[in-house]
Design a protein around this motif. Structure first.
Motif, PDB file in Angstrom:
ATOM      1  N   MET A 166       0.824  -1.207   0.000  1.00 32.10           N
ATOM      2  CA  MET A 166       0.000   0.000   0.000  1.00 32.10           C
ATOM      3  C   MET A 166       0.861   1.261   0.000  1.00 32.10           C
ATOM      4  O   MET A 166       0.488   2.274  -0.577  1.00 32.10           O
ATOM      5  CB  MET A 166      -0.916  -0.032   1.225  1.00 32.10           C
ATOM      6  N   TYR A 167       2.026   1.199   0.652  1.00 38.35           N
ATOM      7  CA  TYR A 167       2.872   2.387   0.791  1.00 38.35           C
ATOM      8  C   TYR A 167       4.311   2.027   0.423  1.00 38.35           C
ATOM      9  O   TYR A 167       4.766   0.914   0.694  1.00 38.35           O
ATOM     10  CB  TYR A 167       2.850   2.895   2.239  1.00 38.35           C
ATOM     11  N   THR A 168       5.020   2.983  -0.192  1.00 38.99           N
ATOM     12  CA  THR A 168       6.450   2.758  -0.480  1.00 38.99           C
ATOM     13  C   THR A 168       7.265   3.928   0.064  1.00 38.99           C
ATOM     14  O   THR A 168       6.776   5.070   0.088  1.00 38.99           O
ATOM     15  CB  THR A 168       6.710   2.637  -2.000  1.00 38.99           C
ATOM     16  N   MET A 169       8.477   3.619   0.514  1.00 40.38           N
ATOM     17  CA  MET A 169       9.375   4.664   1.036  1.00 40.38           C
ATOM     18  C   MET A 169      10.764   4.452   0.461  1.00 40.38           C
ATOM     19  O   MET A 169      11.168   3.328   0.167  1.00 40.38           O
ATOM     20  CB  MET A 169       9.450   4.601   2.574  1.00 40.38           C
ATOM     21  N   GLU A 170      11.481   5.564   0.335  1.00 39.12           N
ATOM     22  CA  GLU A 170      12.874   5.483  -0.103  1.00 39.12           C
ATOM     23  C   GLU A 170      13.753   5.702   1.119  1.00 39.12           C
ATOM     24  O   GLU A 170      13.495   6.624   1.911  1.00 39.12           O
ATOM     25  CB  GLU A 170      13.124   6.582  -1.133  1.00 39.12           C
ATOM     26  N   ALA A 171      14.764   4.868   1.266  1.00 39.35           N
ATOM     27  CA  ALA A 171      15.609   4.939   2.463  1.00 39.35           C
ATOM     28  C   ALA A 171      16.129   6.365   2.664  1.00 39.35           C
ATOM     29  O   ALA A 171      16.536   7.040   1.712  1.00 39.35           O
ATOM     30  CB  ALA A 171      16.784   3.970   2.333  1.00 39.35           C
ATOM     31  N   GLY A 172      16.078   6.818   3.927  1.00 44.54           N
ATOM     32  CA  GLY A 172      16.613   8.127   4.275  1.00 44.54           C
ATOM     33  C   GLY A 172      15.617   9.264   4.148  1.00 44.54           C
ATOM     34  O   GLY A 172      15.870  10.368   4.619  1.00 44.54           O
ATOM     35  N   LYS A 173      14.479   9.016   3.516  1.00 42.79           N
ATOM     36  CA  LYS A 173      13.511  10.109   3.334  1.00 42.79           C
ATOM     37  C   LYS A 173      12.421  10.074   4.411  1.00 42.79           C
ATOM     38  O   LYS A 173      12.258   9.081   5.125  1.00 42.79           O
ATOM     39  CB  LYS A 173      12.893  10.027   1.937  1.00 42.79           C
ATOM     40  N   VAL A 174      11.651  11.177   4.484  1.00 47.04           N
ATOM     41  CA  VAL A 174      10.622  11.323   5.509  1.00 47.04           C
ATOM     42  C   VAL A 174       9.252  11.389   4.838  1.00 47.04           C
ATOM     43  O   VAL A 174       9.086  12.079   3.819  1.00 47.04           O
ATOM     44  CB  VAL A 174      10.860  12.614   6.340  1.00 47.04           C
ATOM     45  N   TYR A 175       8.281  10.680   5.404  1.00 50.60           N
ATOM     46  CA  TYR A 175       6.938  10.595   4.811  1.00 50.60           C
ATOM     47  C   TYR A 175       5.881  10.989   5.837  1.00 50.60           C
ATOM     48  O   TYR A 175       6.028  10.730   7.030  1.00 50.60           O
ATOM     49  CB  TYR A 175       6.674   9.155   4.314  1.00 50.60           C
ATOM     50  N   ARG A 176       4.820  11.605   5.316  1.00 48.81           N
ATOM     51  CA  ARG A 176       3.699  11.981   6.183  1.00 48.81           C
ATOM     52  C   ARG A 176       2.565  10.974   5.996  1.00 48.81           C
ATOM     53  O   ARG A 176       2.153  10.696   4.866  1.00 48.81           O
ATOM     54  CB  ARG A 176       3.200  13.383   5.809  1.00 48.81           C
ATOM     55  N   PHE A 177       2.087  10.431   7.086  1.00 48.05           N
ATOM     56  CA  PHE A 177       0.926   9.544   7.076  1.00 48.05           C
ATOM     57  C   PHE A 177      -0.219  10.284   7.762  1.00 48.05           C
ATOM     58  O   PHE A 177      -0.060  10.765   8.890  1.00 48.05           O
ATOM     59  CB  PHE A 177       1.230   8.245   7.824  1.00 48.05           C
ATOM     60  N   ARG A 178      -1.360  10.377   7.073  1.00 46.42           N
ATOM     61  CA  ARG A 178      -2.542  11.042   7.650  1.00 46.42           C
ATOM     62  C   ARG A 178      -3.544   9.946   7.993  1.00 46.42           C
ATOM     63  O   ARG A 178      -4.112   9.327   7.091  1.00 46.42           O
ATOM     64  CB  ARG A 178      -3.161  12.006   6.637  1.00 46.42           C
ATOM     65  N   VAL A 179      -3.761   9.742   9.275  1.00 45.52           N
ATOM     66  CA  VAL A 179      -4.644   8.664   9.730  1.00 45.52           C
ATOM     67  C   VAL A 179      -5.973   9.253  10.189  1.00 45.52           C
ATOM     68  O   VAL A 179      -5.994  10.156  11.030  1.00 45.52           O
ATOM     69  CB  VAL A 179      -4.020   7.898  10.913  1.00 45.52           C
ATOM     70  N   CYS A 180      -7.080   8.766   9.638  1.00 42.08           N
ATOM     71  CA  CYS A 180      -8.416   9.105  10.149  1.00 42.08           C
ATOM     72  C   CYS A 180      -9.132   7.822  10.517  1.00 42.08           C
ATOM     73  O   CYS A 180      -9.117   6.854   9.740  1.00 42.08           O
ATOM     74  CB  CYS A 180      -9.253   9.843   9.095  1.00 42.08           C
ATOM     75  N   ASN A 181      -9.753   7.821  11.690  1.00 39.03           N
ATOM     76  CA  ASN A 181     -10.594   6.687  12.082  1.00 39.03           C
ATOM     77  C   ASN A 181     -11.987   6.944  11.515  1.00 39.03           C
ATOM     78  O   ASN A 181     -12.751   7.748  12.047  1.00 39.03           O
ATOM     79  CB  ASN A 181     -10.634   6.558  13.605  1.00 39.03           C
ATOM     80  N   VAL A 182     -12.305   6.277  10.393  1.00 37.26           N
ATOM     81  CA  VAL A 182     -13.566   6.514   9.687  1.00 37.26           C
ATOM     82  C   VAL A 182     -14.618   5.471  10.056  1.00 37.26           C
ATOM     83  O   VAL A 182     -15.635   5.342   9.381  1.00 37.26           O
ATOM     84  CB  VAL A 182     -13.352   6.525   8.152  1.00 37.26           C
ATOM     85  N   GLY A 183     -14.383   4.736  11.134  1.00 41.29           N
ATOM     86  CA  GLY A 183     -15.336   3.707  11.554  1.00 41.29           C
ATOM     87  C   GLY A 183     -16.535   4.311  12.261  1.00 41.29           C
ATOM     88  O   GLY A 183     -16.709   5.535  12.335  1.00 41.29           O
ATOM     89  N   ILE A 184     -17.379   3.424  12.803  1.00 44.41           N
ATOM     90  CA  ILE A 184     -18.594   3.909  13.457  1.00 44.41           C
ATOM     91  C   ILE A 184     -18.691   3.496  14.919  1.00 44.41           C
ATOM     92  O   ILE A 184     -19.638   3.862  15.599  1.00 44.41           O
ATOM     93  CB  ILE A 184     -19.868   3.461  12.694  1.00 44.41           C
ATOM     94  N   LYS A 185     -17.694   2.743  15.424  1.00 41.02           N
ATOM     95  CA  LYS A 185     -17.834   2.285  16.812  1.00 41.02           C
ATOM     96  C   LYS A 185     -16.524   2.100  17.571  1.00 41.02           C
ATOM     97  O   LYS A 185     -16.514   2.212  18.789  1.00 41.02           O
ATOM     98  CB  LYS A 185     -18.610   0.958  16.803  1.00 41.02           C
TER      99      LYS A 185
END
Length: 512
Positions: A166-185
């Motif tokens: 689902m996600y790829t990264m290159e060694a040494g670099k910085v990535y932003r992950f935006r997490v939302c809990n889109v569930g209902i319970k």
């Protein structure tokens, strides 16, 4: 989940398209409803300044009927950060139809971290294999929706979230992950094998950049963290797992270092357990006082802790039976939307008589012996007053509350019943300005905000079963000046339904 079912797609996608924009952009969303149900979208966390006409809740908008289309027009005015949209009618939220909204700072506004090499959405939530119409029928019949069947991440199950990665990264670099809990319970905990998470943003505010092994994200909350690709190249698992449930459930997605063919270790990093860990983590979240938000002035230039509180509204959730069926209420009134006329339209056209009454509830919960009442639950708040809202959750399970149209300061939390003494425990300096906050079982959470956004705004439990069964209300904030400085007129294109069909347009608000 091995069950074929209908999912709500947007432009053939689940999740729906990302709305990627910058502060103050004009967003135009033309919604064609090809479902067999009426539809509305709520832009969760977008404040819709002066513009509750575009809020997309059953109490503010007539629904978009099947086979028709309608256009939302809104601005993320003076906002930055991570939000999401979802369908707000009935139990539709359980069928998908959600997507992420990313609001970037305008150029020249400094951001307190370097531009990341990638910006990744993580829309994760619980999933029910019953159709949303079945869930609604069960609730109407007085049954519970029960436990979710599992979790989905970006609309995928475990197998599909790992192949391809689902996600790829290159060694040494910085990535932003935006997490939302889109569930209902279900509250969730998120972590990545072998990597630490540097928290940078939460629901539209830059935070103090603490690093965490894992983060709790409760229903309808969003956080952003930075991950540095500083480990040996290989595959690593991003894990989201349930919190506070007897039956533990988790989902993983693969994060792959470019060019790697080393499989991920099957040993998942353990998640936290218990309530205390979660509360202590919440206490560690701090507003970044020196960072600019959407404007070039520092976030901390607003000293919320030094403003006199003009009113305290204590909202207590209660569970009870009405006509033999389970309902949820706030201060003894279980909200039902008027079947025909949205509350905002009834108010604007001065046609509220027979639709709703203001202030059926008081600022203090009634005795628990008072029977629940079914009615549209609308309170009024004086424009531009600074109000403390206390949420009390006497239930054995966690709750999560949201206020439309605003961000608030979540000043304190604690066990038991709130009393004015509890204010001694508040963080009056640098709690994060946000729009959704958890309320632990048999506990309270206090938030503070200035009601400076005129309109009709939903205050709700994000536990969609409780919301559907009445744990919500609307707050009417009217500008006495009746000025366009404070609120826009109803747009000409606004849909009309119920009592306001055919009524003459009310006089315009006065020029600003």
């Amino acid at each position: 989940m091995d069950v074929a079912q209908k999912v709500m797609l947007i432009n053939d996608m689940f999740p729906g398209p990302t709305i990627n924009c910058s502060s103050n952009n004009n967003i135009v969303v033309n919604v064609f409803n090809q479902l067999d149900h009426p539809l509305l979208f709520n832009w969760h966390g977008i404040q819709q300044r002066k513009n509750s006409w575009m809020d997309g809740m059953p109490g503010t908008n007539c629904p978009i009927q099947p086979g028709t289309n309608w256009t939302y027009k809104w601005q993320p005015k003076d906002q930055i950060g991570t939000f999401f949209y979802f369908p707000s009618m009935g139990m539709q939220r359980a069928a998908g139809g959600y997507g992420i909204i990313t609001v970037h700072s305008r150029l020249l506004i400094p951001v307190p971290f370097d531009e990341p090499a990638g910006d990744y959405p993580v829309l994760v939530g619980d999933w029910y294999t019953k159709d949303h119409t079945v869930l609604a029928k069960n609730l109407d019949a007085g049954k519970s929706i029960g436990r979710p069947a599992g979790l989905v991440i970006n609309g995928k199950n475990e197998k599909d979230a790992s192949n391809p990665p689902m996600y790829t990264m290159e060694a040494g670099k910085v990535y932003r992950f935006r997490v939302c809990n889109v569930g209902i319970k279900t509250s969730l905990n998120v972590r990545i094998q072998g990597h630490s998470l540097k928290l940078v943003e939460m629901e539209g505010s830059h935070t103090v950049q603490n690093s965490y092994d894992s983060l709790d994200v409760h229903v309808a909350q969003c956080v952003s963290f930075l991950v540095t690709a500083d480990q040996k190249p290989g595959d690593y698992l991003l894990v989201a797992s349930t919190r506070f449930l007897k039956e533990y459930s988790a989902i993983t997605a693969i994060v792959r270092y470019n060019g790697s063919n080393t499989p991920a270790s099957p040993k998942l990093p353990e998640g936290p357990s218990g309530w205390a860990w979660s509360i202590n983590q919440w206490r560690s979240f701090r507003w970044n006082l020196t960072a600019s938000a959407a404007r070039p002035n520092p976030q901390g230039s607003y000293h919320y802790g030094q403003i006199n509180i003009t009113r305290t509204i204590k909202l207590c959730t209660s569970k009870g039976k009405v006509d033999g069926k389970e309902r949820f209420a706030l201060n003894g009134v279980s909200h039902v939307d008027d079947a025909q006329t949205p509350l905002k339209l009834a108010e604007y056209f001065n046609a509220s008589s027979g639709v709703f009454e203001y202030n059926l509830i008081g600022d203090v919960p009634p005795a628990t012996t008072v029977p629940q009442k079914l009615a549209p639950n609308v309170i009024s708040a004086e424009f531009r007053t600074f109000i403390e809202v206390v949420f009390e959750n006497p239930e054995k399970s966690i709750d999560s509350f949201h206020i439309n149209g605003y961000a608030f300061f979540a000043a304190g939390m604690g066990p038991g019943i709130w009393t004015p003494e509890c204010r001694k425990t508040y963080n009056l300096l640098d709690t994060v300005s946000r729009h959704t906050i958890q309320v632990y079982p048999r506990s309270w959470t206090a938030v503070m905000l200035t009601f400076d956004n005129a309109g009709m705004w939903n205050i709700r439990s994000n536990m969609w079963e409780r919301y559907y069964l009445g744990a919500q209300l609307y707050v009417s904030v009217v500008s006495p000046a009746r000025s366009l400085r404070d609120e826009y007129n109803m747009p000409e294109i606004a849909l009309r339904c119920g009592k306001v069909v055919g009524l003459p347009m009310p006089p315009s608000y006065l020029p600003a």
